[in-house]
Design a protein around this motif. Structure first.
Motif, mmCIF file in Angstrom:
data_model
loop_
_atom_site.group_PDB
_atom_site.id
_atom_site.type_symbol
_atom_site.label_atom_id
_atom_site.label_comp_id
_atom_site.label_asym_id
_atom_site.label_seq_id
_atom_site.Cartn_x
_atom_site.Cartn_y
_atom_site.Cartn_z
ATOM 1 N N MET A 1 0.896 -1.145 0.137
ATOM 2 C CA MET A 1 0.277 0.272 0.065
ATOM 3 C C MET A 1 0.920 1.225 0.016
ATOM 4 O O MET A 1 2.114 1.314 0.726
ATOM 5 C CB MET A 1 -0.826 0.187 1.191
ATOM 6 C CG MET A 1 -1.721 -1.112 1.534
ATOM 7 S SD MET A 1 -2.576 -0.894 2.986
ATOM 8 C CE MET A 1 -4.201 0.059 2.390
ATOM 9 N N ARG A 2 0.406 2.296 -0.791
ATOM 10 C CA ARG A 2 1.226 3.501 -0.982
ATOM 11 C C ARG A 2 0.304 4.418 0.193
ATOM 12 O O ARG A 2 -0.743 4.731 -0.333
ATOM 13 C CB ARG A 2 1.129 3.851 -2.149
ATOM 14 C CG ARG A 2 2.095 5.114 -2.531
ATOM 15 C CD ARG A 2 2.202 5.468 -3.954
ATOM 16 N NE ARG A 2 2.875 6.564 -4.386
ATOM 17 C CZ ARG A 2 4.214 6.901 -4.485
ATOM 18 N NH1 ARG A 2 5.129 5.863 -4.328
ATOM 19 N NH2 ARG A 2 4.591 7.769 -4.788
ATOM 20 N N LEU A 3 0.965 4.991 1.202
ATOM 21 C CA LEU A 3 0.292 5.729 2.232
ATOM 22 C C LEU A 3 0.727 7.222 2.366
ATOM 23 O O LEU A 3 1.992 7.113 1.899
ATOM 24 C CB LEU A 3 0.261 5.015 3.558
ATOM 25 C CG LEU A 3 -0.363 3.642 3.402
ATOM 26 C CD1 LEU A 3 0.083 2.943 4.998
ATOM 27 C CD2 LEU A 3 -1.597 3.725 3.116
ATOM 28 N N PHE A 4 -0.147 8.104 2.913
ATOM 29 C CA PHE A 4 0.421 9.510 3.240
ATOM 30 C C PHE A 4 -0.623 9.971 4.082
ATOM 31 O O PHE A 4 -1.754 9.458 4.452
ATOM 32 C CB PHE A 4 0.493 10.523 2.028
ATOM 33 C CG PHE A 4 -0.862 10.629 1.395
ATOM 34 C CD1 PHE A 4 -1.486 11.728 1.388
ATOM 35 C CD2 PHE A 4 -1.181 9.725 0.166
ATOM 36 C CE1 PHE A 4 -2.707 11.977 1.001
ATOM 37 C CE2 PHE A 4 -2.342 10.009 -0.391
ATOM 38 C CZ PHE A 4 -3.156 10.955 -0.151
ATOM 39 N N VAL A 5 -0.115 10.796 5.144
ATOM 40 C CA VAL A 5 -1.024 11.487 5.961
ATOM 41 C C VAL A 5 -1.188 12.847 5.441
ATOM 42 O O VAL A 5 -0.375 13.489 5.181
ATOM 43 C CB VAL A 5 -0.356 11.644 7.586
ATOM 44 C CG1 VAL A 5 -1.500 12.339 8.621
ATOM 45 C CG2 VAL A 5 0.012 10.361 7.789
ATOM 46 N N ALA A 6 -2.683 13.324 5.611
ATOM 47 C CA ALA A 6 -2.934 14.626 5.011
ATOM 48 C C ALA A 6 -4.181 15.166 5.690
ATOM 49 O O ALA A 6 -4.907 14.518 6.641
ATOM 50 C CB ALA A 6 -2.982 14.362 3.531
ATOM 51 N N LEU A 7 -4.435 16.371 5.159
ATOM 52 C CA LEU A 7 -5.751 16.923 5.677
ATOM 53 C C LEU A 7 -6.699 16.778 4.561
ATOM 54 O O LEU A 7 -6.099 17.598 3.498
ATOM 55 C CB LEU A 7 -5.524 18.458 5.984
ATOM 56 C CG LEU A 7 -4.771 18.629 7.645
ATOM 57 C CD1 LEU A 7 -4.729 20.068 7.705
ATOM 58 C CD2 LEU A 7 -5.378 18.015 8.612
#
Length: 177
Positions: A1-7
């Motif tokens: 899985m390709r993940l990131f944290v964002a608003l």
């Protein structure tokens, strides 16, 4: 899985920013790959490839990051040398604080992420070959001023994936989409 944290962007600033992107598309067609409305977001930490088994660990760590009150007001456009056209945000210090909290949370559970310096922005276009930001401002590019009343902004964990037609899509794992 390709993940990131964002608003995620609230609906009003998203709609207004989408109008600005649509205006750019009309005035500068084929000068970049423009962000789709549903993909507009503000990345706080890019994680990259990660085993699905780590998702609950990341979600638990992010649940400890306090929300921040924000208006999501945009300041000016800018460009990165990598060909990214972006919109800056007024609440730079608030966003820097939140990005650091997210990164501390990821560090606390030993989740690696891209450690490049945080730059608060929303990507408007990739592979941008059009006018520089100053020229766009002078030509009348209007970015949203933000919400009248602030909202509680909460960081979310997103997965980046390709749909059946090969288009990049983002799914919030925090909301269980």
């Amino acid at each position: 899985m390709r993940l990131f944290v964002a608003l995620s962007l609230p609906s009003v600033p998203r709609r207004e920013l989408t109008a600005a992107v649509e205006s750019l598309k009309r005035s500068h067609p084929r000068l970049g790959r423009f962000s789709r409305p549903e993909n507009l977001h503000l990345t706080l930490a890019f994680i990259g490839e990660m085993k699905e088994s780590k998702v609950p660990v990341i979600l638990e760590a992010l649940s400890k990051v306090p929300p921040e009150e924000m208006r999501f007001g945009f300041t000016r456009p800018g460009t990165f040398r990598s060909g990214i056209l972006w919109a800056g945000l007024e609440e730079k210090e608030t966003l820097e604080r939140m990005a650091q909290s997210v990164r501390n949370a990821l560090d606390s559970v030993h989740i690696p992420y891209d450690r490049k310096a945080f730059r608060a922005h929303v990507t408007l276009a990739r592979d941008w070959r059009g006018p520089q930001a100053e020229e766009l401002e002078a030509a009348g590019l209007k970015l949203p001023r933000g919400l009248r009343n602030p909202v509680s902004a909460v960081p979310e964990l997103f997965e980046s994936y390709r749909d059946d037609r090969g288009a990049v899509r983002y799914r919030s794992l925090s909301r269980g989409e």
